[in-house]
Design an enzyme around this catalytic site. Structure first.
Site, short mmCIF file in Angstrom:
data_model
loop_
_atom_site.label_atom_id
_atom_site.label_comp_id
_atom_site.label_asym_id
_atom_site.label_seq_id
_atom_site.Cartn_x
_atom_site.Cartn_y
_atom_site.Cartn_z
N ALA A 269 -7.11 3.42 84.34
CA ALA A 269 -7.07 4.95 84.53
C ALA A 269 -5.90 5.61 83.90
CB ALA A 269 -7.07 5.43 86.05
N HIS A 304 -2.44 6.40 92.52
CA HIS A 304 -1.50 6.29 91.32
C HIS A 304 -1.47 7.18 90.28
CE1 HIS A 304 0.84 3.49 88.63
NE2 HIS A 304 0.18 4.26 87.81
N GLU A 305 -2.75 7.73 89.66
CA GLU A 305 -2.77 8.79 88.91
C GLU A 305 -2.30 10.02 89.40
OE1 GLU A 305 -2.77 7.12 86.06
OE2 GLU A 305 -3.88 5.33 86.84
N HIS A 308 1.20 10.40 89.47
CA HIS A 308 1.71 10.44 88.18
C HIS A 308 2.16 12.03 88.12
CE1 HIS A 308 2.63 6.89 86.30
NE2 HIS A 308 1.38 6.36 86.22
N1 BES Z 1 -0.40 5.42 82.33
C1 BES Z 1 -1.25 4.25 82.97
C2 BES Z 1 -2.41 4.28 81.94
C3 BES Z 1 -2.38 3.57 80.59
C4 BES Z 1 -1.78 2.21 80.75
C5 BES Z 1 -2.08 4.12 79.34
C6 BES Z 1 -1.90 1.62 79.38
C7 BES Z 1 -1.98 3.45 78.44
C8 BES Z 1 -1.81 2.24 78.13
C9 BES Z 1 -1.89 4.49 84.18
O1 BES Z 1 -1.09 5.28 85.25
C10 BES Z 1 -1.93 3.16 84.85
O2 BES Z 1 -0.84 2.68 85.10
N2 BES Z 1 -2.94 2.69 85.30
C11 BES Z 1 -2.94 1.22 85.61
C12 BES Z 1 -3.58 1.19 87.23
C13 BES Z 1 -2.48 1.67 87.98
C14 BES Z 1 -2.96 1.54 89.45
C15 BES Z 1 -1.20 0.42 87.97
C16 BES Z 1 -4.15 0.58 84.97
O3 BES Z 1 -4.81 1.35 83.78
O4 BES Z 1 -4.37 -0.67 84.89
ZN ZN Z 2 0.59 4.50 85.75
#
Ligand code: BES
Ligand code: ZN
Length: 869
Positions: A269, A304-305, A308
C-alpha cells in the site's frame, strides 16, 4: 568483484549520501492537467519555480514524449535545453519563472506499475514513491522539494470516479462524453506523495470527527462486489485515527481521507496524501474470503499508511537515503497499534518472527546494508527488511530506554521542530534527545552500519557473597565495505527467577536504567562489561533480552533445563516463545535431543490451550526450513534440514498422542468471545489436524473434509484444504476443485489456492509448471506471481533445485516488464553461496549466466551484489 561487464556499474550510476546537494530551485506550486485517452494520456504542467542556490534547472523525466516547453510564456527551441533519457536541463533559467510543459505518456501499456498506469480495464492509478512522478511529467522529482498541487483530471465518462489529493473544488463536462474534476491539496508535499485515480469503482463511506473537531469524510473505493469486504478496513482506519491522537497527539489535517483498492500493485500500500492506494490484499478483509492472518495484516497496513500522514507526509525525508526515517518509525508505530489490537505478546512474537526470518538473513548475506544506506544504484532495491524492520527495532530500543512519557516528549519535540520539513535521521535523533532530555546520539551507530551484533553473555553466581554477575560482550562479523564497525547501545531487558519456586526476583543492581518500564533494562554500550546483582539468595535463572529488547543474536549457555523452566515460568508470553525457539534451534541445528522440549511442551501446553489459545498456537511454532537454512553459513544442505525438521514434528505429534484429537474436538471458535482468541482456536485446530495426520490417524482426513465443508471461515477452510493437499489425501483433488469453483472470481482467495499447491512439501517441477500454465496464472498481477513463487520458496529443497530456474527465468522476464518485482523475487536466491557443493557451483553458474541478459538497474544491482561474495 567483476564489474566490467555490467552496464549499471560500468556507467557508475552509484549515488552516494555524501554527495547530497540542496536543490538549485524550489517549486512554489504545480498545476497539472491529466487527460486520459484510450491509447495515450496528455499531461500538461505549470510549475512556479524560484532559485534557491547556484546551478542549472534540472527537471527529471523518464519515458516522456515532450510536446512543448515554455519558460515565462516563451516556447523553448531544442537548442535552449538539454534533454536525455533521464532529465531535461535548462541552463541560465531566470530566478523566478513559470515553466510549462506538455508530455504524452502511455499508462495503457505501462507494465512496471510505476507512475500512472492502467491497473485494469476500468481503472487507472498512480504509484510515485520513490521515483515514479518523473514518469508522469518533468519535475524536480526529489523528496526535499515540497509544493502545493492543483490537479485537473479529465477522462471518458465511463470512468465516473476522478480523484486526486486534497479537496475537490470543481467538476464539469469536458465534451465528447468526457468529464473532469479539479482537486487542490492545501498541504505542501513532495512529488512522491502525488496520486490520482481514474476509474469505475464503488465506494464505502463513513465519517470521523477528530480531537480538534474536524469532520472528516472517509471513503474506501473498490469493485462493487468487494465493498462489503471493506468494513474491517474502515473500522481500522477510524481506530488508527483515534490511536494517533491518543498516543502521539496527532490529529488528521484534511476534510477527506480516501483509500483506493487495486489488484495490480507492486507493494502492499501507499500513503499518498489524503488518497492512499492499496493492493486489494491489504484492504479487503472478510472471514469468508480471507484468512485471519490477512485480516490482521489489513488492519496493520491501514494503520501504517494512516500513520504516515504525520511520520512521512507532514515530516518527510530529505533524500531517499533517509527512507528508514519514515518507514522504520511508521512500522514501529503500526506494530505498537497492533499490540493494542490483539495480545501484545503474540503481536511481538509475530513481528520478531518476521525480523528473524527476513532481516537477520538479509543482514548476514551479500545484500546486507545499514538501515540508512550510504550508497545505492536503484533506490527501489532498498525497501528492505533492514530499512523497515531493523529501522523499527532501532526506534523501539530508544522507546524502551526512554519509557512512555519521555518518548512522547521526544516525539512532540520532533513534530514541533520539523512539521512541514524534509529531514534526516540525525534530525529525528536530535529532536528525540532534546525533547526527552536523554542523549541518544550513540543510536546513530545502529543506523549507519550493517550486520546483526552478536551478544555473548556469561553468568556467575557466588553463594558466599550472594551475588550474581553477568558479563556481556558484543561483536560484529567484519564487513568488507564497513571496516570501522563500532559497538552499539544494546538495551537488555532482563529478569531473574527463583530456580525452585519459579518466582520472579526483585532486581538489586545499580546498572539498571530506571525509566518507569516494567522490566529491568540494562543499557550495554561497550565492547565488554560486567554487572552485579546483590542479595541473590540462591542461583537464579536469568531471562535475557525480554520482549526482544534489541535486534541481536544472543548467545548464553542456558542449560536445556533452564530453557524448559523459562517456557514454563516466564511471565511474558513473548519470552516463553523465545525459550521454545532457542530450544528448537539447538535441537534442529546442533543435534541436541528433543526430549526436554517435548516434555516442557507437554507440561505447559494443555493448560495454556484453554487459557490463551492464541499464545498456545504460537508456542507450537517450529522454525521454518528457510529460517533454519539462514542460520547456516556454509555447506548448507536443504534436504538434511528438511529431514530433521520432519523427524521432530513427527516426534512431537506422537508425544502428544491422543490429546491431539481430544484438543481438536474440544475446540470451538464459535465459543470465543473475541476475534483474537477465536483466531487462536482456529490456528490450534489446524495445527492439531496437521499433527493428527502426522500420527497417521485415518480420521484426520475425515475431520479435515468435514471442517472444510461445514465452515464459512477461510482460515478453517484453508487449514483443512492444506492438510488434505499436503498429505495427498484421497479427498485432495475434489476439495481443490471445490475450492476453485467457489472462489474462481475472488482473486485473493484464488491466490491462496495457488499458494497451497505451490507450497506442497513434495511439490515437483511439474506441480509448479502446471500452476504457472494455469489459465488463471497472470504475469501482469504481482499477487498471483507471489502466490506461486512464495509458495515454492516455502520449500528450500525445491527452491534450490528446480526453483532456481523458476526464479531466474522470472527475473529475466520481469527485468523488462516489471523490474521492481523481478529484483525482489531474485533475492530469494541471495544465500546461494552457503550451499554445499556441487549445488553451490551450479546455482552460481546459473546466476552468472543471467548477468548478460538483464538490463534494469534494479535486477543488475541485485545480481551484482548477490554475486559479490
Ligand atoms: N511507502 C510505502 C509504499 C512503498 C513501498 C512505496 C515501496 C514505494 C516503494 C508504504 O508505506 C509501505 O511501507 N508499505 C508496505 C506495508 C507496510 C505495512 C510495511 C508495503 O507496501 O509492503
Ligand atoms: Zn510505509
Amino acid at each position: 568483484m567483476n564489474i566490467a561487464a555490467n552496464p549499471a556499474i560500468e556507467a557508475d550510476q552509484t549515488i552516494y549520501l555524501k554527495d547530497y546537494q540542496k536543490p538549485s530551485y524550489i517549486v512554489d506550486s504545480i498545476e497539472l492537467n491529466i487527460q486520459v485517452y484510450v491509447d495515450h494520456t496528455l499531461v500538461s504542467s505549470t510549475l512556479v519555480i524560484q532559485r534557491q542556490s547556484e546551478g542549472d534547472l534540472v527537471l527529471l523525466g523518464r519515458d516522456l514524449e515532450l510536446q512543448s516547453i515554455s519558460v515565462n510564456g516563451q516556447q523553448l527551441s531544442e537548442s535552449e535545453y538539454k534533454l536525455d533519457s533521464e532529465q531535461l536541463v535548462i541552463a541560465n533559467a531566470p530566478d523566478h519563472a513559470t515553466i510549462q510543459t506538455v508530455v504524452r505518456i502511455h499508462p495503457e501499456s505501462n507494465t512496471q506499475l510505476e507512475g500512472l498506469y492502467q491497473a485494469s480495464s476500468d481503472l487507472f492509478v498512480t504509484q510515485n514513491e520513490p521515483e515514479g512522478f518523473r514518469k508522469i511529467t518533468f519535475y524536480p522529482d526529489r523528496p526535499d522539494i515540497l509544493s502545493v498541487f492543483t490537479t485537473r483530471v479529465e477522462a471518458d465518462k465511463k470512468f465516473p470516479v476522478l480523484l486526486a489529493n486534497g479537496n475537490l473544488i470543481e467538476t464539469g463536462e469536458a465534451g465528447e462524453g468526457r468529464h473532469y474534476a479539479i482537486w487542490q491539496d492545501p498541504t505542501k508535499k513532495p512529488s512522491y506523495l502525488f496520486a490520482c485515480v481514474i476509474g469505475d469503482l464503488a465506494v464505502m463511506k463513513d465519517r470521523y470527527t477528530t480531537s480538534e473537531g474536524r469532520d472528516v469524510a472517509l471513503e474506501i473505493y473498490a469493485e462493487e462486489k468487494d465493498i462489503p469486504k471493506c468494513k474491517i478496513a474502515m473500522e481500522a482506519l477510524k481506530h488508527s485515527m483515534r490511536w494517533d491522537e491518543e498516543h502521539y497527539g496527532r490529529a488528521y489535517d484534511l476534510d477527506n481521507y480516501m483509500i483506493v483498492a487495486t489488484s495490480a500493485f507492486n507493494m502492499g500500500a501507499m500513503e499518498n496524501k489524503g488518497l492512499n492506494i492499496f493492493n486489494t490484499s491489504c484492504v479487503l478483509a472478510d472471514e469468508e474470503y480471507t484468512t485471519d492472518a490477512a485480516i490482521m495484516r489489513v488492519q496493520s497496513v491501514i494503520a501504517h499508511e494512516y500513520f504516515h500522514n504525520w511520520t512521512g507526509n507532514r515530516i518527510t525525508c530529505r533524500d531517499w537515503f533517509q527512507l528508514c526515517l519514515k518507514e522504520g518509525l511508521t512500522v514501529f508505530r503500526d506494530q505498537s497499534f497492533s499490540e493494542d489490537l490483539q495480545s501484545s505478546a503474540v503481536q511481538r512474537i509475530d513481528d520478531v518472527a518476521v525480523l528473524k526470518a527476513h532481516q537477520f538473513p538479509e543482514d548476514s548475506g551479500p545484500l546486507s546494508h545499514p538501515p540508512r544506506p550510504d550508497h545505492f544504484v536503484e533506490i527501489n532495491n532498498f525497501y528492505t527488511a533492514t530499512v523497515y524492520e531493523k529501522g523499527a527495532e532501532i526506534n523501539r530500543m530508544m522507546a524502551t530506554l526512554l519509557g512512555k512519557e519521555k518518548f512522547r516528549q521526544g516525539t512532540d519535540e520532533y513534530f514541533r521542530r520539523h512539521d512541514g520539513e524534509a529531514v534526516t535521521v540525525e534530525d529525528w535523533v536530535d529532536a528525540l534527545s532534546a525533547g526527552s532530555g536523554v542523549d541518544l546520539s550513540n543510536f546513530l551507530t545502529w543506523y549507519n552500519q550493517p550486520g546483526t551484533p552478536k551478544l555473548e553473555v556469561k553468568s556467575e553466581y557466588d553463594v558466599e557473597s550472594q551475588t550474581y554477575c553477568l558479563t556481556f560482550k558484543q561483536s560484529l562479523k567484519p564487513h568488507p565495505k564497513y571496516p570501522n564497525l563500532k559497538a552499539v547501545p544494546i538495551p537488555v531487558a532482563l529478569a531473574l527467577f527463583d530456580a525452585e519456586t519459579g518466582e520472579q526476583l526483585t532486581l538489586k543492581s545499580t546498572a539498571l536504567v530506571a525509566n518507569g518500564v516494567k522490566d529491568g533494562v540494562y543499557l550495554f554500550d561497550q565492547d565488554e562489561a560486567t554487572i552485579e546483582f546483590s542479595g541473590v539468595t540462591s542461583k537464579p535463572v536469568v531471562s535475557l533480552l525480554r520482549n526482544f529488547s534489541a535486534p541481536v543474536n544472543l548467545e548464553f549457555d542456558y542449560t536445556d533445563k533452564e530453557l524448559a523452566f523459562l517456557l514454563q515460568y516466564e511471565t511474558n508470553g513473548f519470552n516463553q516463545w523465545q525459550a521454545t525457539q532457542t530450544l528448537l534451534e539447538r535441537i534442529l541445528l546442533n543435534d541436541q535431543p528433543a526430549e526436554i522440549y517435548i516434555n516442557a511442551m507437554l507440561n505447559t501446553l494443555p493448560d495454556l490451550i484453554q487459557k490463551d489459545p492464541l499464545l498456545a498456537s504460537r508456542l507450537f511454532d517450529v522454525p521454518t526450513e528457510g529460517y533454519l537454512g539462514s542460520r547456516i553459513d556454509e555447506n548448507y544442505q536443504p534436504s538434511k534440514i528438511k529431514e530433521k525438521r520432519n523427524a521432530l514434528l513427527n516426534k512431537l505429534a506422537y508425544a502428544f498422542g491422543n490429546t491431539v484429537k481430544e484438543i481438536y474436538l474440544s475446540l470451538d471458535p464459535e465459543l470465543q468471545s473475541d476475534f483474537s482468541q477465536a483466531m487462536g482456536v482456529r490456528a490450534l485446530k489446524n495445527i492439531m489436524l496437521m499433527m493428527l495426520a502426522r500420527q497417521g490417524d485415518e480420521t484426520a482426513f475425515e475431520l479435515a473434509q468435514e471442517q472444510y465443508s461445514s465452515t464459512g471461515n477461510m482460515s478453517e477452510r484453508l487449514g483443512a484444504l492444506r492438510v488434505l493437499v499436503w498429505n495427498d489425501a484421497l479427498q485432495a483433488q475434489a476439495v481443490l476443485e471445490d475450492f476453485y469453483t467457489r472462489f474462481k472470481n475472488e482473486a485473493l482467495s484464488l491466490d491462496q489456492w495457488f499458494m497451497v499447491q505451490a507450497a506442497h512439501p513434495e511439490a515437483t517441477a511439474a506441480t509448479i509448471k502446471a500452476l504457472t500454465e494455469h489459465p488463471d496464472y497472470d504475469l501482469k498481477v504481482p499477487n498471483r506471481i507471489r502466490a506461486v513463487s512464495g509458495g515454492l520458496s516455502n520449500n528450500p529443497v525445491n527452491t534450490w533445485s528446480f526453483g532456481v530456474q523458476h526464479y531466474i527465468s522470472l527475473a529475466k522476464y520481469l527485468d523488462e516488464k516489471n523490474p521492481i518485482v523481478g529484483s525482489r523475487l531474485l533475492q530469494v536466491l541471495s544465500r546461494w553461496y552457503t550451499l554445499a557443493e556441487p549445488q553451490r557451483g551450479e546455482v552460481k553458474a546459473q546466476l552468472e549466466a543471467l548477468k548478460p541478459l538483464v538490463k534494469s538497474k534494479n535486477v543488475c544491482e541485485t545480481l551484482n551484489s548477490m554475486l559479490s561474495v
